[in-house]
Write an enzyme that holds these catalytic residues in place. Structure first.
Site, mmCIF file in Angstrom:
data_model
loop_
_atom_site.group_PDB
_atom_site.id
_atom_site.type_symbol
_atom_site.label_atom_id
_atom_site.label_comp_id
_atom_site.label_asym_id
_atom_site.label_seq_id
_atom_site.Cartn_x
_atom_site.Cartn_y
_atom_site.Cartn_z
ATOM 1 N N LYS A 80 -53.655 38.307 43.482
ATOM 2 C CA LYS A 80 -52.600 39.129 44.026
ATOM 3 C C LYS A 80 -51.600 37.981 44.133
ATOM 4 C CE LYS A 80 -51.463 43.189 45.398
ATOM 5 N NZ LYS A 80 -51.767 44.395 44.734
ATOM 6 N N GLY A 180 -48.744 64.145 50.100
ATOM 7 C CA GLY A 180 -47.920 63.429 49.564
ATOM 8 C C GLY A 180 -47.837 63.859 48.172
ATOM 9 N N GLY A 182 -46.080 62.857 45.283
ATOM 10 C CA GLY A 182 -45.616 61.687 44.683
ATOM 11 C C GLY A 182 -46.282 61.580 42.924
ATOM 12 N N VAL A 184 -48.979 60.254 42.215
ATOM 13 C CA VAL A 184 -50.374 60.590 42.022
ATOM 14 C C VAL A 184 -50.657 61.791 42.463
ATOM 15 C CG1 VAL A 184 -52.656 59.863 42.829
ATOM 16 C CG2 VAL A 184 -51.302 58.045 42.283
HETATM 17 P P1 NAD Z 1 -45.350 57.664 45.377
HETATM 18 O O1 NAD Z 1 -44.441 56.985 46.206
HETATM 19 O O2 NAD Z 1 -44.886 58.105 44.078
HETATM 20 O O3 NAD Z 1 -45.595 59.031 46.221
HETATM 21 C C1 NAD Z 1 -45.734 59.069 47.633
HETATM 22 C C2 NAD Z 1 -45.331 60.424 47.995
HETATM 23 O O4 NAD Z 1 -45.781 60.460 49.635
HETATM 24 C C3 NAD Z 1 -43.875 60.554 48.175
HETATM 25 O O5 NAD Z 1 -43.538 61.634 47.379
HETATM 26 C C4 NAD Z 1 -43.447 60.538 49.538
HETATM 27 O O6 NAD Z 1 -42.319 61.222 49.994
HETATM 28 C C5 NAD Z 1 -44.798 61.073 50.431
HETATM 29 N N1 NAD Z 1 -44.810 60.753 51.588
HETATM 30 C C6 NAD Z 1 -44.329 59.600 52.249
HETATM 31 N N2 NAD Z 1 -44.654 59.993 53.716
HETATM 32 C C7 NAD Z 1 -45.212 60.976 53.995
HETATM 33 C C8 NAD Z 1 -45.663 61.686 54.800
HETATM 34 N N3 NAD Z 1 -45.793 61.230 56.319
HETATM 35 N N4 NAD Z 1 -46.100 63.024 54.775
HETATM 36 C C9 NAD Z 1 -46.193 63.450 53.620
HETATM 37 N N5 NAD Z 1 -45.820 62.958 52.347
HETATM 38 C C10 NAD Z 1 -45.387 61.579 52.718
HETATM 39 O O7 NAD Z 1 -46.595 57.081 45.229
HETATM 40 P P2 NAD Z 1 -47.763 57.142 44.571
HETATM 41 O O8 NAD Z 1 -47.558 56.507 43.216
HETATM 42 O O9 NAD Z 1 -48.073 58.604 44.252
HETATM 43 O O10 NAD Z 1 -48.910 56.533 45.415
HETATM 44 C C11 NAD Z 1 -49.488 57.427 46.332
HETATM 45 C C12 NAD Z 1 -50.645 56.576 47.210
HETATM 46 O O11 NAD Z 1 -51.664 56.069 46.451
HETATM 47 C C13 NAD Z 1 -49.974 54.953 47.637
HETATM 48 O O12 NAD Z 1 -50.457 54.655 48.712
HETATM 49 C C14 NAD Z 1 -50.476 54.067 46.471
HETATM 50 O O13 NAD Z 1 -50.250 52.974 47.123
HETATM 51 C C15 NAD Z 1 -51.696 54.858 46.267
HETATM 52 N N6 NAD Z 1 -52.208 54.410 44.779
HETATM 53 C C16 NAD Z 1 -51.477 54.517 43.753
HETATM 54 C C17 NAD Z 1 -51.875 54.295 42.313
HETATM 55 C C18 NAD Z 1 -51.061 54.852 41.282
HETATM 56 O O14 NAD Z 1 -51.405 54.762 40.179
HETATM 57 N N7 NAD Z 1 -49.600 55.054 41.336
HETATM 58 C C19 NAD Z 1 -52.841 53.449 42.058
HETATM 59 C C20 NAD Z 1 -53.859 53.302 43.499
HETATM 60 C C21 NAD Z 1 -53.261 53.742 44.658
#
Ligand code: NAD
Length: 365
Positions: A80, A180, A182, A184
């Site tokens: 990392k 969430g 977002g 994913v």
């Molecule tokens: P993202 O930022 O696109 O989505 C996160 C969502 O969570 C946002 O819409 C945000 O508004 C919402 N959120 C924040 N606080 C909240 C709460 N208290 N209650 C409800 N919703 C809330 O992130 P992502 O890329 O979708 O990733 C989601 C999680 O998965 C993160 O923890 C990320 O580290 C992990 N992750 C993502 C990937 C990937 O490929 N994107 C891979 C491994 C792990």
């Protein structure tokens, strides 16, 4: 902080401090393990309070990558990087190209990618100076946004948990609470709805709720505070870390906790045991969210989308393996996942001790 003691505690191999006054670069690269292959892990840009906080973070995150890659069956080690600085104000071409040159100087022992505070665009600057960067834009031959692949892996990981818990891996009629919506979360919700699940979801950002409802009008939206106490078959955290903690654990009314959010458990040991006591099946996030890592790992071999998707679907079998270890060894799924990773590293590390003459050409494994 005693540096060598910190490295020895979690068996890190190498720590690299990168400094470039001209561009303002202050970065640390941590290589935790290269037993299975080159270390891979994103480059985080964050305004750390002090250098010690940055160092702790990079040591913790690089170790996590070793376990994630090992359990996913990848021929990669864990590494990392952190860049100390404010990603909103301090980003520029020189800084990322300077970072890229440090990455290149490690000769492939560390491969970088985007992470919190860095973007695909930043990685394009990095790629001007190093071959050892992945997760670049699809238009440039990269694998692009990993989220749909992550979501697919989560979907199959939950499917395996369902099979273990209820004897059937069908989502039909299952009530799933997704925290969430977002990148994913949205992709996962579509899969769950298509598979016949009744999806209940929450987000704090109205824009993402609107998008999710437009794509899947059947989903029910609830207040973000209600996600823990809403009765359901599966609770899927796809937002923040630490959501299963001393305050929330008693509220949970679900049979399974499994989601992509990094570090779902506030305290891995304590809360994995507490979930087990409540008869809630927990699938560790570093196992179930490996689709994103699988996606960028595929880019290293010349990206083929279908191959990445097939590999992410394999998270089903990995989860089954973990559940069997947990049962046979009478331990938590968290510990069983660590065990699976550690055994693979030890076994493959062992065979690599033998001298085999001519090394394997360009392949990573
Ligand atoms: P993202 O930022 O696109 O989505 C996160 C969502 O969570 C946002 O819409 C945000 O508004 C919402 N959120 C924040 N606080 C909240 C709460 N208290 N209650 C409800 N919703 C809330 O992130 P992502 O890329 O979708 O990733 C989601 C999680 O998965 C993160 O923890 C990320 O580290 C992990 N992750 C993502 C990937 C990937 O490929 N994107 C891979 C491994 C792990």
């Amino acid at each position: 902080m005693n540096l060598f003691e910190s490295l020895e505690t979690h068996e890190h191999e190498q720590l690299v401090f990168c400094s470039d006054k001209e561009s303002g670069l202050k970065a640390i690269i941590a290589i935790h393990s290269t037993t299975l292959g080159p270390s891979l892990g994103g480059c985080r840009m964050w305004p750390y309070e002090n250098e010690e906080a940055a160092l702790k973070d990079v040591l913790r995150l690089s170790r996590g990558m070793t376990y994630k890659a090992a359990v996913a069956g990848l021929n990669l080690g864990g590494g990392k990087a952190v860049i100390i600085g404010d990603s909103k104000t301090m980003k520029n071409e020189t800084l990322f190209r300077s970072f890229g040159r440090f990455v290149q100087s490690l000769g492939g022992r560390y491969i970088t990618a985007e992470d919190v505070g860095t973007s695909v665009h930043d990685m394009e600057w990095v790629s001007c100076e190093t071959n050892f960067v992945t997760g670049i834009h699809q238009e440039r031959g990269g694998s692009g946004d990993p989220s749909p692949v992550t979501a697919l892996g989560v979907f199959f990981g939950i499917k395996a948990a369902l099979k273990w818990k209820s004897g059937s891996d069908s989502f039909a009629g299952k009530r799933v609470v997704v925290q969430g919506l977002g990148q994913v979360g949205q992709s996962l919700v579509t899969r769950l709805v298509e598979a016949g699940a009744k999806v209940v979801a929450a987000d704090i950002f109205e824009g993402n709720i609107k998008k999710a409802v437009a794509a899947n009008p059947s989903i029910e939206i609830i207040n973000p505070d209600a996600v823990y106490s809403t009765p359901c078959d599966i609770f899927v955290p796809c937002a923040l870390g630490g959501v299963v903690n001393d305050d929330t654990i008693d509220k949970l009314r679900c049979g399974i906790v499994a989601g992509s959010a990094n570090n779902v458990l506030a305290d891995e040991d304590k809360h994995s045991v507490a979930l087990q006591k409540k008869d809630i099946l927990y699938i560790p996030d570093f196992v179930i969210s490996a689709g994103g890592l699988i996606n960028v790992a595929n880019e290293l071999q010349g990206y083929r989308r279908q191959q990445a998707l097939d590999q992410a679907s394999g998270i089903y079998d990995i989860v089954m393996q973990i559940l069997k270890i947990a049962e046979v060894e009478n331990t938590t799924t968290q510990k069983a996942s660590m065990t699976l990773a550690e055994r693979r590293i030890a076994q493959l590390g062992h065979i690599k001790k033998k001298f085999i003459g001519v090394p394997l050409g360009k392949r990573m494994c």
